[in-house]
Design a protein around this motif. Structure first.
Motif, mmCIF file in Angstrom:
data_model
loop_
_atom_site.group_PDB
_atom_site.id
_atom_site.type_symbol
_atom_site.label_atom_id
_atom_site.label_comp_id
_atom_site.label_asym_id
_atom_site.label_seq_id
_atom_site.Cartn_x
_atom_site.Cartn_y
_atom_site.Cartn_z
ATOM 1 N N GLU A 7 27.255 -46.215 31.928
ATOM 2 C CA GLU A 7 27.598 -45.962 32.575
ATOM 3 C C GLU A 7 28.534 -44.606 31.663
ATOM 4 N N GLN A 12 25.534 -37.955 26.276
ATOM 5 C CA GLN A 12 26.371 -36.605 26.444
ATOM 6 C C GLN A 12 25.109 -35.258 26.064
ATOM 7 N N LYS A 55 23.326 -29.895 27.482
ATOM 8 C CA LYS A 55 23.960 -30.813 28.290
ATOM 9 C C LYS A 55 23.807 -30.870 28.964
ATOM 10 N N PRO A 57 23.334 -31.439 33.451
ATOM 11 C CA PRO A 57 24.822 -31.301 34.427
ATOM 12 C C PRO A 57 25.392 -32.749 34.605
ATOM 13 N N GLN A 58 26.256 -32.903 35.401
ATOM 14 C CA GLN A 58 26.834 -33.999 35.765
ATOM 15 C C GLN A 58 27.667 -34.975 34.585
ATOM 16 N N SER A 59 26.873 -34.601 33.515
ATOM 17 C CA SER A 59 27.198 -35.740 32.535
ATOM 18 C C SER A 59 28.685 -35.419 31.672
ATOM 19 N N PRO A 60 28.710 -36.624 31.202
ATOM 20 C CA PRO A 60 30.792 -36.978 31.276
ATOM 21 C C PRO A 60 31.524 -35.487 29.805
#
Length: 82
Positions: A7, A12, A55, A57-60
């Motif tokens: 995780e 990214q 990138k 969505p909701q990625s670091p």
């Protein structure tokens, strides 16, 4: 590798070199963008290269950084590139 580590280092996104896609030339040369540059008093803007960051969505958070490779070149300190 633990689920926690997976995780932490999950993908990214990716960098897409826009030179690989001629369609970006139409965007960069669009007359509306030219008018914006003119209004900002950019008299003769130049473009050398660029990347589109893709990138999910909701990625670091992506702490991507790229600096100009020519800081030691005299042309980096003139008003007009030749």
């Amino acid at each position: 590798m633990s689920a926690e580590n997976r995780e932490r280092i999950r993908s990214q996104g990716s960098l897409v070199l826009i030179a690989d896609f001629p369609e970006f030339g139409k965007l960069l040369g669009h007359r509306v963008l030219s008018h914006i540059f003119r209004d900002l008093e950019f008299k003769d803007p130049k473009f050398s290269s660029g990347y589109n960051i893709s990138k999910p969505p909701q990625s670091p958070v992506w702490f991507w950084y790229q600096d100009w490779c020519g800081w030691n070149e005299p042309s980096s300190f003139i008003d007009q590139m030749t």
